[in-house]
Write a protein that holds these residues in place. Sequence first.
Motif, PDB file in Angstrom:
ATOM      1  N   GLY A   1       4.926   5.173  -4.525  1.00 35.85           N
ATOM      2  CA  GLY A   1       5.059   4.859  -4.283  1.00 35.85           C
ATOM      3  C   GLY A   1       5.154   4.247  -2.900  1.00 35.85           C
ATOM      4  N   TRP A   2       4.992   4.377  -1.980  1.00 32.83           N
ATOM      5  CA  TRP A   2       4.474   4.092  -0.924  1.00 32.83           C
ATOM      6  C   TRP A   2       3.245   4.077  -0.415  1.00 32.83           C
ATOM      7  CZ3 TRP A   2       7.545   2.701   2.702  1.00 32.83           C
ATOM      8  CH2 TRP A   2       6.905   2.451   4.559  1.00 32.83           C
ATOM      9  N   SER A   3       2.570   4.620  -0.755  1.00 34.65           N
ATOM     10  CA  SER A   3       0.810   4.878  -0.871  1.00 34.65           C
ATOM     11  C   SER A   3       0.190   3.636  -1.391  1.00 34.65           C
ATOM     12  CB  SER A   3       0.149   5.655  -1.941  1.00 34.65           C
ATOM     13  OG  SER A   3       0.687   7.339  -1.075  1.00 34.65           O
ATOM     14  N   GLY A   4       0.763   3.632  -3.109  1.00 36.65           N
ATOM     15  CA  GLY A   4       0.571   2.765  -3.321  1.00 36.65           C
ATOM     16  C   GLY A   4       1.761   0.686  -2.354  1.00 36.65           C
ATOM     17  N   PHE A   5       1.754   0.484  -2.199  1.00 37.09           N
ATOM     18  CA  PHE A   5       2.663  -0.005  -1.081  1.00 37.09           C
ATOM     19  C   PHE A   5       2.052  -0.612  -0.129  1.00 37.09           C
ATOM     20  CE2 PHE A   5       5.276  -2.152   2.145  1.00 37.09           C
ATOM     21  CZ  PHE A   5       5.318  -3.468   1.606  1.00 37.09           C
ATOM     22  N   SER A   6       1.582   0.561   0.560  1.00 37.39           N
ATOM     23  CA  SER A   6       1.221   0.470   2.051  1.00 37.39           C
ATOM     24  C   SER A   6      -0.819  -0.030   1.912  1.00 37.39           C
ATOM     25  CB  SER A   6       1.035   1.575   2.495  1.00 37.39           C
ATOM     26  OG  SER A   6       2.384   2.625   2.896  1.00 37.39           O
ATOM     27  N   GLY A   7      -1.083   0.111   0.621  1.00 42.56           N
ATOM     28  CA  GLY A   7      -2.722  -0.030   0.066  1.00 42.56           C
ATOM     29  C   GLY A   7      -2.912  -1.702  -0.450  1.00 42.56           C
TER      30      GLY A   7
ATOM     31  N   HIS B   1      -3.548  -6.740   1.650  1.00 42.33           N
ATOM     32  CA  HIS B   1      -3.035  -8.305   1.492  1.00 42.33           C
ATOM     33  C   HIS B   1      -3.330  -8.523   2.860  1.00 42.33           C
ATOM     34  CE1 HIS B   1      -0.283 -11.667   1.082  1.00 42.33           C
ATOM     35  NE2 HIS B   1       1.313 -11.045   2.070  1.00 42.33           N
ATOM     36  N   ILE B   2      -2.227  -8.321   3.840  1.00 43.33           N
ATOM     37  CA  ILE B   2      -3.029  -8.307   4.979  1.00 43.33           C
ATOM     38  C   ILE B   2      -4.128  -9.032   6.197  1.00 43.33           C
ATOM     39  CG2 ILE B   2      -1.940  -7.981   7.515  1.00 43.33           C
ATOM     40  CD1 ILE B   2       0.089  -9.126   6.078  1.00 43.33           C
ATOM     41  N   LEU B   3      -4.922  -8.004   5.591  1.00 47.15           N
ATOM     42  CA  LEU B   3      -6.376  -7.774   6.019  1.00 47.15           C
ATOM     43  C   LEU B   3      -7.309  -9.828   5.211  1.00 47.15           C
ATOM     44  CD1 LEU B   3      -7.603  -4.634   6.390  1.00 47.15           C
ATOM     45  CD2 LEU B   3      -6.176  -6.126   7.884  1.00 47.15           C
TER      46      LEU B   3
END
Length: 70
Positions: A53-59, A64-66
Amino acid sequence: MSWLVWSVWTAAFALYETWALINRRDDDTLSENVRRLFRIRGSRLGRAAFTFGWSGFSGWFLLHILNESM
């Protein structure tokens, strides 16, 4: 207007988390509650779920930001 809501939310979180770190009680910081939610200390499945979950969200968040179109 949304910047104000996000600013207030961020400030409230920062104040609560700071208080939780200062008072040193158990189970009141975000990280302690996440560990309990995913049963990090006792469950390999919980550790895997959190990692996925953390890896998916972070990616997703990084892209999303870039990449404003996401």
